[in-house]
Design a protein around this motif. Structure first.
Motif, PDB file in Angstrom:
ATOM      1  N   ASP A  58       4.069  -3.036  -2.631  1.00  0.00           N
ATOM      2  CA  ASP A  58       3.037  -3.424  -2.236  1.00  0.00           C
ATOM      3  C   ASP A  58       2.549  -4.914  -1.949  1.00  0.00           C
ATOM      4  O   ASP A  58       1.875  -5.449  -1.038  1.00  0.00           O
ATOM      5  CB  ASP A  58       1.704  -2.983  -2.999  1.00  0.00           C
ATOM      6  CG  ASP A  58       1.601  -1.383  -3.153  1.00  0.00           C
ATOM      7  OD1 ASP A  58       2.126  -0.664  -2.211  1.00  0.00           O
ATOM      8  OD2 ASP A  58       0.795  -0.941  -3.884  1.00  0.00           O
ATOM      9  N   CYS A  59       3.381  -5.771  -2.895  1.00  0.00           N
ATOM     10  CA  CYS A  59       3.191  -7.286  -2.942  1.00  0.00           C
ATOM     11  C   CYS A  59       3.799  -7.560  -1.569  1.00  0.00           C
ATOM     12  O   CYS A  59       3.405  -8.598  -0.967  1.00  0.00           O
ATOM     13  CB  CYS A  59       3.780  -7.752  -4.150  1.00  0.00           C
ATOM     14  SG  CYS A  59       2.841  -7.416  -5.597  1.00  0.00           S
ATOM     15  N   PHE A  60       5.121  -6.987  -1.226  1.00  0.00           N
ATOM     16  CA  PHE A  60       5.724  -7.213   0.058  1.00  0.00           C
ATOM     17  C   PHE A  60       4.762  -7.062   1.126  1.00  0.00           C
ATOM     18  O   PHE A  60       4.699  -7.852   1.860  1.00  0.00           O
ATOM     19  CB  PHE A  60       6.952  -6.383   0.061  1.00  0.00           C
ATOM     20  CG  PHE A  60       7.803  -6.273   1.186  1.00  0.00           C
ATOM     21  CD1 PHE A  60       8.165  -7.476   1.879  1.00  0.00           C
ATOM     22  CD2 PHE A  60       7.920  -5.105   1.990  1.00  0.00           C
ATOM     23  CE1 PHE A  60       9.107  -7.487   3.261  1.00  0.00           C
ATOM     24  CE2 PHE A  60       8.632  -4.988   3.092  1.00  0.00           C
ATOM     25  CZ  PHE A  60       8.992  -5.992   3.704  1.00  0.00           C
ATOM     26  N   ALA A  61       4.183  -5.937   1.325  1.00  0.00           N
ATOM     27  CA  ALA A  61       3.501  -5.694   2.369  1.00  0.00           C
ATOM     28  C   ALA A  61       2.221  -6.513   2.354  1.00  0.00           C
ATOM     29  O   ALA A  61       1.688  -7.010   3.533  1.00  0.00           O
ATOM     30  CB  ALA A  61       2.776  -3.935   2.245  1.00  0.00           C
ATOM     31  N   ASP A  77      13.279 -12.527   0.968  1.00  0.00           N
ATOM     32  CA  ASP A  77      13.151 -12.034  -0.355  1.00  0.00           C
ATOM     33  C   ASP A  77      11.988 -12.732  -1.228  1.00  0.00           C
ATOM     34  O   ASP A  77      11.555 -12.569  -2.341  1.00  0.00           O
ATOM     35  CB  ASP A  77      14.370 -12.774  -1.330  1.00  0.00           C
ATOM     36  CG  ASP A  77      15.546 -12.072  -0.774  1.00  0.00           C
ATOM     37  OD1 ASP A  77      15.583 -10.741  -0.350  1.00  0.00           O
ATOM     38  OD2 ASP A  77      16.777 -12.641  -0.943  1.00  0.00           O
ATOM     39  N   SER A  78      11.200 -13.640  -0.489  1.00  0.00           N
ATOM     40  CA  SER A  78      10.169 -14.358  -1.052  1.00  0.00           C
ATOM     41  C   SER A  78       8.949 -13.611  -1.228  1.00  0.00           C
ATOM     42  O   SER A  78       7.840 -14.008  -1.588  1.00  0.00           O
ATOM     43  CB  SER A  78       9.963 -15.759  -0.476  1.00  0.00           C
ATOM     44  OG  SER A  78      11.035 -16.610  -0.544  1.00  0.00           O
ATOM     45  N   SER A  79       8.991 -12.504  -0.295  1.00  0.00           N
ATOM     46  CA  SER A  79       7.680 -11.915  -0.017  1.00  0.00           C
ATOM     47  C   SER A  79       7.061 -11.074  -1.403  1.00  0.00           C
ATOM     48  O   SER A  79       5.980 -11.050  -1.496  1.00  0.00           O
ATOM     49  CB  SER A  79       7.961 -10.616   0.975  1.00  0.00           C
ATOM     50  OG  SER A  79       7.542 -11.053   2.337  1.00  0.00           O
ATOM     51  N   GLY A  80       8.145 -10.735  -2.261  1.00  0.00           N
ATOM     52  CA  GLY A  80       7.378 -10.132  -3.472  1.00  0.00           C
ATOM     53  C   GLY A  80       6.591 -10.995  -4.201  1.00  0.00           C
ATOM     54  O   GLY A  80       5.417 -10.777  -4.626  1.00  0.00           O
ATOM     55  N   VAL A  81       7.112 -12.428  -4.405  1.00  0.00           N
ATOM     56  CA  VAL A  81       6.307 -13.370  -5.205  1.00  0.00           C
ATOM     57  C   VAL A  81       5.116 -13.806  -4.485  1.00  0.00           C
ATOM     58  O   VAL A  81       4.028 -13.892  -4.948  1.00  0.00           O
ATOM     59  CB  VAL A  81       7.261 -14.293  -5.852  1.00  0.00           C
ATOM     60  CG1 VAL A  81       7.875 -15.214  -4.721  1.00  0.00           C
ATOM     61  CG2 VAL A  81       6.673 -15.001  -7.092  1.00  0.00           C
ATOM     62  N   TRP A 106      -0.824 -13.562  -3.615  1.00  0.00           N
ATOM     63  CA  TRP A 106      -1.950 -13.288  -2.624  1.00  0.00           C
ATOM     64  C   TRP A 106      -2.831 -12.130  -3.241  1.00  0.00           C
ATOM     65  O   TRP A 106      -3.944 -11.515  -2.670  1.00  0.00           O
ATOM     66  CB  TRP A 106      -1.639 -12.832  -1.191  1.00  0.00           C
ATOM     67  CG  TRP A 106      -1.062 -14.013  -0.285  1.00  0.00           C
ATOM     68  CD1 TRP A 106       0.086 -13.916   0.327  1.00  0.00           C
ATOM     69  CD2 TRP A 106      -1.367 -15.286  -0.268  1.00  0.00           C
ATOM     70  NE1 TRP A 106       0.409 -15.135   0.952  1.00  0.00           N
ATOM     71  CE2 TRP A 106      -0.891 -15.817   0.510  1.00  0.00           C
ATOM     72  CE3 TRP A 106      -2.488 -15.898  -0.642  1.00  0.00           C
ATOM     73  CZ2 TRP A 106      -0.730 -17.111   1.175  1.00  0.00           C
ATOM     74  CZ3 TRP A 106      -2.781 -17.325  -0.227  1.00  0.00           C
ATOM     75  CH2 TRP A 106      -1.915 -17.863   0.802  1.00  0.00           C
ATOM     76  N   LEU A 107      -2.367 -11.355  -4.368  1.00  0.00           N
ATOM     77  CA  LEU A 107      -3.257 -10.329  -4.911  1.00  0.00           C
ATOM     78  C   LEU A 107      -4.442 -10.719  -5.135  1.00  0.00           C
ATOM     79  O   LEU A 107      -5.642 -10.014  -5.165  1.00  0.00           O
ATOM     80  CB  LEU A 107      -2.566  -9.726  -6.156  1.00  0.00           C
ATOM     81  CG  LEU A 107      -1.345  -8.869  -5.831  1.00  0.00           C
ATOM     82  CD1 LEU A 107      -0.832  -8.479  -7.221  1.00  0.00           C
ATOM     83  CD2 LEU A 107      -1.685  -7.598  -4.806  1.00  0.00           C
TER      84      LEU A 107
END
Ligand code: ZN
Length: 305
Positions: A108-111, A292-296, A301-302
């Motif tokens: 979800d974080c990636f999205a 690979d940075s999308s997760g963090v 952004w949450l």
């Protein structure tokens, strides 16, 4: 400024983002495997390092988890890092960090990351697919992670492979307890395993290549590598046709190691068009912008309003 932590199965990473998305500070550590309390200590340390570097205390932190929480009880479930299952991860993070914490599944974080300022920016409904060591997906709507009453949205990887042929039944066992989950067909590991299974038949030595090496062989004209790739894309397309028929997202954003294979973006849309019910296919299939940075980044952004 936003502070995010990606609590991954192998690495834990923290990042501070400015409102414009630029990274202000970033730190990472290996995950203390199977040591839940050790992970909480590492996360606190990574948050403190960012704060010391910036001389700023963040009142809120977003954390991406390698699993989902039951929205009613807050207890982790379905985590591939199975040592997290049964723990109250968000409560424990809140206590360990002494501040408000918002968590979401890593996919979800990636999205969210790709929807906010990545390949999915400007699209309302983003279906983000991770084709990595495992396979998963996340859904972002208007830049926010979409969650249902079971926190089960985006668990695409644990649907069975649609339209299986006889060689694909019952499929291999998945860690979730079921058989033939998409994850067991469309992960990078599954691609390599499929190639090895066929290549080893002709050769005395078992073949054990990484996905990137198989792709290199395909580009060099290896017919078996080409066939295995085509079958791989066919399986990804079958899996995503289901998503198209149910959700019809505005964009598919692809991440994980297999998303680096550029052939995917020419080969996948015709397969999708073939399997989806709709006779037209206007949905773009795009490579993730933040890798690979999308997760963090998505974890940070949450807390974005
Ligand atoms: Zn499964």
């Amino acid at each position: 400024m936003y502070l995010g932590v990606d609590w991954g199965g192998t690495k834990i990473e923290s990042i501070a983002l400015a409102a414009d998305g630029s990274a202000l500070a970033r730190h990472r550590c290996d995950t203390p495997r199977s040591d839940y309390d050790g992970c909480l200590r590492v996360i606190r340390g990574l948050v403190e390092r960012v704060e010391q570097e910036l001389g700023h205390r963040f009142p809120r932190v977003g954390v991406g988890l390698p699993g989902s929480l039951d929205p009613r009880t807050g207890i982790a479930k379905g985590a591939s890092s199975t040592w997290m299952n049964g723990r109250r991860a968000e409560d424990d993070l809140r206590a360990a960090l002494g501040r408000d914490v918002r968590t979401s599944n890593d996919a979800d974080c990636f999205a969210v990351s790709e929807a906010v300022d990545g390949a999915g920016a400007g699209y309302r409904v983003v279906f983000a697919v991770i084709l990595g060591t495992g396979a998963g997906a996340g859904i972002a709507v208007d830049g926010q992670a979409h969650h249902g009453p079971n926190n089960g949205a985006g668990e695409w990887g644990h649907n069975p492979l649609p339209l299986p042929d006889v060689s694909e039944i019952p499929g291999t066992a998945c860690y979730c307890g079921k058989h033939g989950c998409l994850e067991t067909w469309v992960s990078g590991r599954a691609f390599a395993r499929d190639y090895a299974r066929h290549a080893s038949v002709d050769l005395a030595e078992p073949v054990d290549l990484r996905p990137a090496q198989i792709v290199e062989r395909m580009r060099a004209g290896d017919r078996l590598a080409r066939l295995v790739w085509q079958r791989y894309v066919d399986r990804v397309g079958r899996g995503l046709s289901l998503v198209l028929n149910v959700l019809d997202p505005d964009v598919f954003v692809m991440g994980g190691g297999m998303s680096n294979v550029v052939e995917l973006y020419a080969d996948l849309p015709p397969v999708l068009a073939r399997y989806a019910f709709s006779p037209v296919l206007h949905t773009p299939v795009l490579a993730a912008a933040h890798g690979d940075s999308s997760g963090v980044r998505g974890a940070a952004w949450l807390w974005k309003p």
